[in-house]
Enzyme design. Structure first.
Site, mmCIF file in Angstrom:
data_model
loop_
_atom_site.group_PDB
_atom_site.id
_atom_site.type_symbol
_atom_site.label_atom_id
_atom_site.label_comp_id
_atom_site.label_asym_id
_atom_site.label_seq_id
_atom_site.Cartn_x
_atom_site.Cartn_y
_atom_site.Cartn_z
ATOM 1 N N ASP A 375 38.835 42.890 39.159
ATOM 2 C CA ASP A 375 38.942 44.481 38.974
ATOM 3 C C ASP A 375 37.591 44.967 38.173
ATOM 4 O O ASP A 375 37.037 44.314 37.347
ATOM 5 C CB ASP A 375 40.131 45.016 38.100
ATOM 6 C CG ASP A 375 40.300 46.339 37.929
ATOM 7 O OD1 ASP A 375 40.087 47.083 38.958
ATOM 8 O OD2 ASP A 375 40.645 46.820 36.850
ATOM 9 N N LYS A 553 44.842 47.146 47.044
ATOM 10 C CA LYS A 553 44.077 45.853 46.559
ATOM 11 C C LYS A 553 44.732 44.684 47.090
ATOM 12 O O LYS A 553 43.883 43.566 47.330
ATOM 13 C CB LYS A 553 44.222 45.847 45.016
ATOM 14 C CG LYS A 553 43.347 46.917 44.413
ATOM 15 C CD LYS A 553 43.408 46.773 42.847
ATOM 16 C CE LYS A 553 42.387 47.867 42.247
ATOM 17 N NZ LYS A 553 42.467 47.951 40.657
ATOM 18 N N ASP A 576 46.982 46.437 38.828
ATOM 19 C CA ASP A 576 46.577 45.205 39.636
ATOM 20 C C ASP A 576 47.754 44.360 40.217
ATOM 21 O O ASP A 576 47.518 43.019 40.905
ATOM 22 C CB ASP A 576 45.653 44.268 38.935
ATOM 23 C CG ASP A 576 44.070 45.203 38.577
ATOM 24 O OD1 ASP A 576 43.939 46.050 39.474
ATOM 25 O OD2 ASP A 576 43.688 45.145 37.487
#
Length: 680
Positions: A375, A553, A576
């Site tokens: 990230d 993601k 995330d």
């Protein structure tokens, strides 16, 4: 590709509420794992000393030893005395192996204890029959020395196991037993377990911090090395968090208690390490299968050896001695220890270096990683604006431009303003006095410095005021997606200052380290393509994905896996989370005191991307140690078995059961020492 991993994942909701050993309730750690090992060390030592003392008269009274040493000692009932002494050694010294034999047979998992139990029982019963009239030659001294060496081997091995798992005990020792509670203006010493959230405690210079808390008074540097792996002392001031077990430096601190007992960072780490050490390794399953197979081979090999020598030589005692040696030397003990010892060492080693293994199998998969996806914000970058470039457009130099801008921006709370002020402070630039400060809504700020009107403005301000040609000089910075402000003095541009989310210095090194290990480095960000391209070029990344929303993601990770890559995702564990779960290995970075991050397999305490490379390196070294131990344990048996069976008898090489036991014990000790070498 990732289904197995996701199915296996059992979200245990952190480790809250599961500790019975938190705070000073840490005794059960010792009472269980550590205490058990300590008791076993003492037990094997006690049994070894007893057996070794009785072995001396057994050796002196044995006819074959007398013949070898050239003396004679005979008296009526000598054989019965030998039998009585050997019975004591067999029952007391051999008891752990006899007990183990019954336990392994009850579980239908014959292993090392079955082999030793069968070997010593065969030798004892056969020798006992001879004492009471059966024709043949007893081997009481072989029985006694075999038991002695087995006990000695186990004693040494248990001490090695104790050393390997001592990291937990060291962590437990980090917690002080008492704290200085501040109550009604006085200081009272109380047991740590009596503290509750909201209490305030005094931590004097050089003392250990008793609980997790918030500094409310005082300044000091705190050593957190044993807890987070951070080698440098960390400066603490009011508003900063402190961790139980950290060592206070030169100043006194008043700390408000936020977490106690099972909820403290250290207690959670101890529980995680304990669970990871106890969790099964995939390699362990391989070792267990090999050990079971070896036990079957040893038992059948012993029987075949006995039959072969009985047919060839017609000597029951000789044939039995060969069979006993085969069973002893083929013990899969080293195989049984090969993996658990490495697991214990690697897990505690990881915790001491600031990375906590939540899922053992994921840590083992880390050695196979081919790509690491980072990230961007807060992982590769600092998550705060900083000055990256200064472009000169007038008579002033870069430092003067920055000084003027910072003098004005010091009066603003905007993140861009704070970034400019931080840059000036970092360079040691003193700020000028500002008069008539005024905000220009949506465009910037202005004020008088030394009687001259200075403005810090946006590109839009230049376009509106007919100065668009100056934008060209900063075009390359704008194309990189950076935020650019212009500094004007009396209406004329002096220069431009570019700001961006600052790339961590550690990120460059992390990318270099990973590439040297043959791992691709990829970045995921919700930021625009210009910014992503700039960060990617600065760091030398292999790929980047920009303008990715949090829920997208995981899809990117899935696409990379479909390309055949084994992927790790490195993020902050919050937005995330889906990507961390989807990845083959999910790594939460910069978790600080938040151990219980559900979606991560591995938690990195520090906000340092270099620790990702360290995790992969440790995973690879751990696997290599496991393989070395397994190869040694199986290779040793492949070599020693034929020797024990007597294949070199014709050239005068013959192993006694005692020599076989010594070689087997040596093999086990080598495996234990090799596991501990992982620390180097």
């Amino acid at each position: 590709m990732n289904n197995a991993k996701n199915n296996h994942r059992h979200h245990d909701h952190g480790v809250h509420g599961k500790h019975e050993h938190a705070g000073r309730r840490s005794e059960p750690v010792k009472e269980h794992k550590h205490h058990d090992h300590q008791a076993m060390v003492e037990e094997y030592k006690r049994r070894f000393v007893f057996s070794a003392i009785l072995t001396v008269p057994i050796l002196i009274l044995s006819p074959s030893i007398q013949e070898f040493l050239g003396f004679k000692l005979e008296f009526p009932g000598q054989l019965y005395v030998l039998f009585a002494l050997s019975t004591a050694v067999y029952l007391y010294g051999g008891w752990p192996f006899l007990l183990g034999l019954v336990e392994e047979l009850r579980r239908r998992m014959p292993g090392m204890k079955v082999l030793i139990g069968v070997a010593i029982s065969t030798a004892y019963l056969y020798s006992g029959l001879i004492v009471f009239g059966f024709p043949g030659k007893p081997f009481f001294w072989e029985l006694a020395t075999l038991i002695d060496i087995m006990l000695l081997g186990h004693w040494i091995e248990m001490k090695s196991v104790l050393g390997a798992s001592r990291a937990l005990e060291e962590m437990v020792k980090l917690l002080p037993s008492t704290a200085h509670l501040l109550k009604n203006g006085s200081v009272i010493d109380v047991p740590v377990e009596e503290l509750k959230p909201g209490d305030r405690v005094l931590v004097k210079p050089g003392e250990k911090i008793p609980v997790d808390g918030l500094v409310v008074e005082g300044r000091s540097s705190v050593n957190e090395a044993m807890l987070t792996g951070e080698s440098k002392p960390v400066e603490k001031k009011p508003g900063d968090n402190v961790i139980a077990g950290a060592i206070n430096g030169e100043g006194s601190l008043v700390v408000e208690v936020t977490r106690t007992g099972a909820d403290t960072y250290l207690s959670q780490v101890i529980e995680l390490v304990k669970k990871a050490q106890e969790s099964r390794s995939r390699t362990q399953d391989l070792a267990n299968r090999a050990a079971f197979l070896l036990t079957v081979i040893a038992l059948s090999g012993g029987a075949l050896t006995f039959l072969a020598w009985q047919l060839l030589k017609g000597d029951v005692a000789f044939a039995l001695e060969r069979a006993v040696t085969v069973m002893v030397i083929a013990c899969p003990h080293a195989l049984g220890l090969a993996v658990p010892l490495v697991v214990a060492v690697s897990t505690s080693l990881a915790a001491r270096n600031g990375f906590l293994i939540r899922q053992r199998d994921a840590f083992e998969r880390a050695r196979e990683l081919q790509a690491v996806v980072f990230d961007k914000t807060g992982t590769l970058t600092k998550g705060e604006f900083g000055v990256t470039d200064i472009v000169v457009m007038g008579a002033h130099d870069k430092e003067q431009i920055l000084k003027l801008a910072a003098s004005l921006e010091a009066k603003s709370e905007h993140p861009i303003a704070q970034g400019i002020v931080r840059a000036a402070e970092k360079r040691g630039l003193g700020l000028e006095d500002v008069e008539d400060f005024k905000a220009l809504p949506g465009r910037g700020v202005e004020g008088k410095v030394n009687g001259r009107l200075v403005r810090v403005v946006s590109p839009g301000y230049l376009e509106e005021n007919g100065m668009a040609e100056y934008l060209e000089k900063a075009k390359h910075l704008l194309e990189q997606g950076k935020t650019v402000v212009f500094v004007l003095e009396d209406g004329k541009p002096l220069g431009a200052i570019a700001l961006a989310d600052m790339i961590r210095d550690e990120s460059r090194e992390a990318v270099r380290m990973l590439k040297e290990m043959g791992v691709k480095c990829i970045m995921l960000t919700g930021d625009n393509k210009s910014v992503a391209r700039w960060v990617s070029e600065e760091l030398g990344l292999d790929e980047y994905y920009a303008e990715v929303l949090p829920h997208e993601k995981a899809e990117v990770i899935k696409r990379l896996q479909e390309r055949g890559l084994r992927v790790a995702m490195v993020g902050d564990g919050i937005n995330d989370a889906p990507a961390l779960v989807q990845a083959d290995v999910g790594i939460a970075i910069g978790a600080g005191t938040d151990v219980a991050i559900e979606s991560a397999d591995i938690v990195l305490v520090r906000n340092d991307p270099r620790d990702v490379a360290a995790v992969i390196r440790l995973a690879r070294k751990t696997y290599r140690k496991m393989m070395e131990n397994l190869l040694w344990a199986t290779g040793y048996n492949a070599f020693a078995l034929p020797l024990a069976a007597g294949v070199l008898y014709s050239v005068g090489i013959l192993l006694t059961p005692a020599v076989g036991a010594a070689l087997m014990s040596l093999s086990t000790v080598i495996v234990a020492i090799n596991a501990r070498l992982l620390k180097l």
